[in-house]
Design an enzyme around this catalytic site. Structure first.
Site, mmCIF file in Angstrom:
data_model
loop_
_atom_site.group_PDB
_atom_site.id
_atom_site.type_symbol
_atom_site.label_atom_id
_atom_site.label_comp_id
_atom_site.label_asym_id
_atom_site.label_seq_id
_atom_site.Cartn_x
_atom_site.Cartn_y
_atom_site.Cartn_z
ATOM 1 N N SER A 106 0.822 -1.209 0.000
ATOM 2 C CA SER A 106 0.000 0.000 0.000
ATOM 3 C C SER A 106 0.852 1.254 0.000
ATOM 4 C CB SER A 106 -0.981 0.009 1.174
ATOM 5 O OG SER A 106 -0.459 -0.586 2.295
ATOM 6 N N HIS A 127 -3.149 -3.261 -5.939
ATOM 7 C CA HIS A 127 -3.480 -2.827 -4.574
ATOM 8 C C HIS A 127 -4.961 -2.993 -4.264
ATOM 9 C CE1 HIS A 127 -3.709 0.633 -1.454
ATOM 10 N NE2 HIS A 127 -3.460 -0.505 -0.853
ATOM 11 N N GLU A 139 -6.326 -0.794 -7.287
ATOM 12 C CA GLU A 139 -5.408 0.102 -8.009
ATOM 13 C C GLU A 139 -4.366 -0.762 -8.724
ATOM 14 O OE1 GLU A 139 -5.381 4.107 -5.193
ATOM 15 O OE2 GLU A 139 -3.890 2.581 -4.790
ATOM 16 N N ASN A 177 -4.460 6.480 -1.115
ATOM 17 C CA ASN A 177 -3.702 6.790 0.105
ATOM 18 C C ASN A 177 -2.976 8.128 0.036
ATOM 19 O OD1 ASN A 177 -4.461 4.703 1.765
ATOM 20 N ND2 ASN A 177 -2.860 3.323 1.017
#
Ligand SMILES: NC(=O)c1ccc[n+]([C@@H]2O[C@H](COP(=O)([O-])OP(=O)(O)OC[C@H]3O[C@@H](n4cnc5c(N)ncnc54)[C@H](O)[C@@H]3O)[C@@H](O)[C@H]2O)c1
Length: 368
Positions: A106, A127, A139, A177
């Site tokens: 991540s 991800h 992702e 993120n």
């Protein structure tokens, strides 16, 4: 995460090999998968035959060499570059030359993990979001050396599992993120400055913003240890850009073991019968809180678009499908009025004289 991904792949009809270097860890993961599916059967959401079918597709591997037969390997070991590099080095020597090697990292650069391999063209970031069987978004992150055909193949493959994919540039935090950082960071600033309490901030973001959870509720849910670690990693990897600067408040919570729901205490106290803070539901204050946080989020989305972290469509999809935002941030900014968003940022910039609040070039251009 590994168990969740295994369940997802098996549910999509694939034979899955689950392996963990710690003896018994894979078997435990299978038990957890079974318990979760059992729950679905009891609720009438799945029939027993389907559950047994999924479970029959998951086998526990004994040694890493068992991956020799696999065409697609997804790594989900601890978030440690050296551990991941060592694993990819070994996988490369074990797996078939046509096998795709994916990482579920991540926050680590996919390129740096791939660099451990001689044939880094087949290494890619995939991800998932937690829990992988439930969260729709994935992702896809090609590293610098990833072959375009591999990225296309992996995207189609993951889509065939029923997931929504977005393509992200291999930069810190990828899309979600990175773009979501102000939701937490700016909320903590407002709290630290004593402008509002956690209950007021959570109320404002839910009631006025329409978010499903307030920032403090969400941080307690994610885990303040995990959230702090991600913030710190993104900040360090962004060469200490003040926009991503972590907070002492969150660091202390992490140090204290006040990790949130999982530890029984975080910003809120989850002990049975514990007193809970309540919001004054002050609409004027609530609007100020919302405007400050949403402007920072919109700015971050514009910045990500400007630096081609993803295209507009994928940016919007990532935030609505990955973290359940009620709207895509760019469209949301347009709805509020980009001029108003820019003015909020300029006001903050002037007040705090902090580079953290600098408006994105693209936001400025979109207003002029
Ligand atoms: N938890 C999440 O919400 C989430 C979401 C997306 C991506 N990820 C990523 O998935 C990966 C795993 O995260 P997690 O939350 O499942 O972590 P976890 O700690 O629950 O699981 C990590 C696994 O790695 C194994 N492990 C520990 N040390 C090891 C070592 N030295 N060598 C090999 N294996 C080792 C453990 O046995 C464990 O099964 C990380 O890269 C993380 O960033 C996690």
């Amino acid at each position: 995460m590994g168990g969740g991904i295994a369940q997802l792949a098996a549910s999509a009809g694939h034979n899955v090999l689950l392996f963990d270097s710690f003896t018994g860890a894979s078997a435990k993961a299978v038990e957890r998968i079974k318990a979760g599916l059992d729950g679905l059967v009891k609720k009438g959401k799945m029939d027993e035959a389907k559950m047994n079918g999924i479970l029959s597709k998951i086998k526990v591997g004994g040694v890493l060499e068992d991956f020799a037969q696999c065409g697609f390997v997804i790594e989900a070991v601890i978030e440690d570059l050296e551990v991941k590099k060592d694993l990819f080095r070994k996988l490369e020597s074990i797996c078939r030359p046509d096998a795709v090697l994916a990482t579920n990292t991540s926050s680590i650069s996919v390129t740096s993990i791939a660099a451990a391999c001689k044939e880094s063209g087949r290494v890619i970031g995939v991800h998932f979001f937690n829990p992988a069987p439930v969260m729709p978004l994935v992702e896809i992150i090609p590293g610098l050396a990833t072959e375009t055909s591999i990225a296309q193949k992996v995207t189609e493959f993951i889509k065939s599992w029923g997931k929504v994919t977005v393509l992200a540039k291999d930069t810190p935090g990828f899309i979600v993120n990175r773009v979501a950082r102000p939701f937490y960071g700016e909320a903590i600033r407002i709290y630290e400055e004593g402008i509002a309490d956690i209950a007021d901030i959570d109320w404002a973001m839910k009631e006025i913003g329409g978010f499903k959870m307030g920032p403090f509720e969400l941080m307690d849910f994610i885990g303040n240890d995990v959230n702090y670690m991600v913030t710190e990693t993104v900040w360090r990897q962004m060469f200490f850009d003040p926009r991503y600067k972590p907070s002492i408040t969150q660091k202390r919570l992490s140090e204290a073991g006040f990790w949130g729901k999982k530890s029984g205490r975080g910003y809120y106290n989850y002990a049975e019968g514990a007193a809970q803070p309540t919001s004054n539901k002050d609409t004027k204050l609530g609007n100020e809180i919302f405007m400050r946080i949403i402007s920072m989020l919109v700015n971050e989305a514009f910045e990500a678009l400007y630096y081609k972290i993803a295209n507009r469509e994928d940016l919007e999809t990532a935030m609505t499908k990955g973290v359940n935002y009620p709207k895509g941030l760019i469209a949301w900014g347009e709805e509020i009025g980009l001029k108003k968003v820019l003015a909020t940022l300029e006001g903050l910039s002037e007040t705090y004289n902090d580079d953290r609040y600098r408006p994105s070039v693209l936001l400025k251009r979109s207003v002029n």
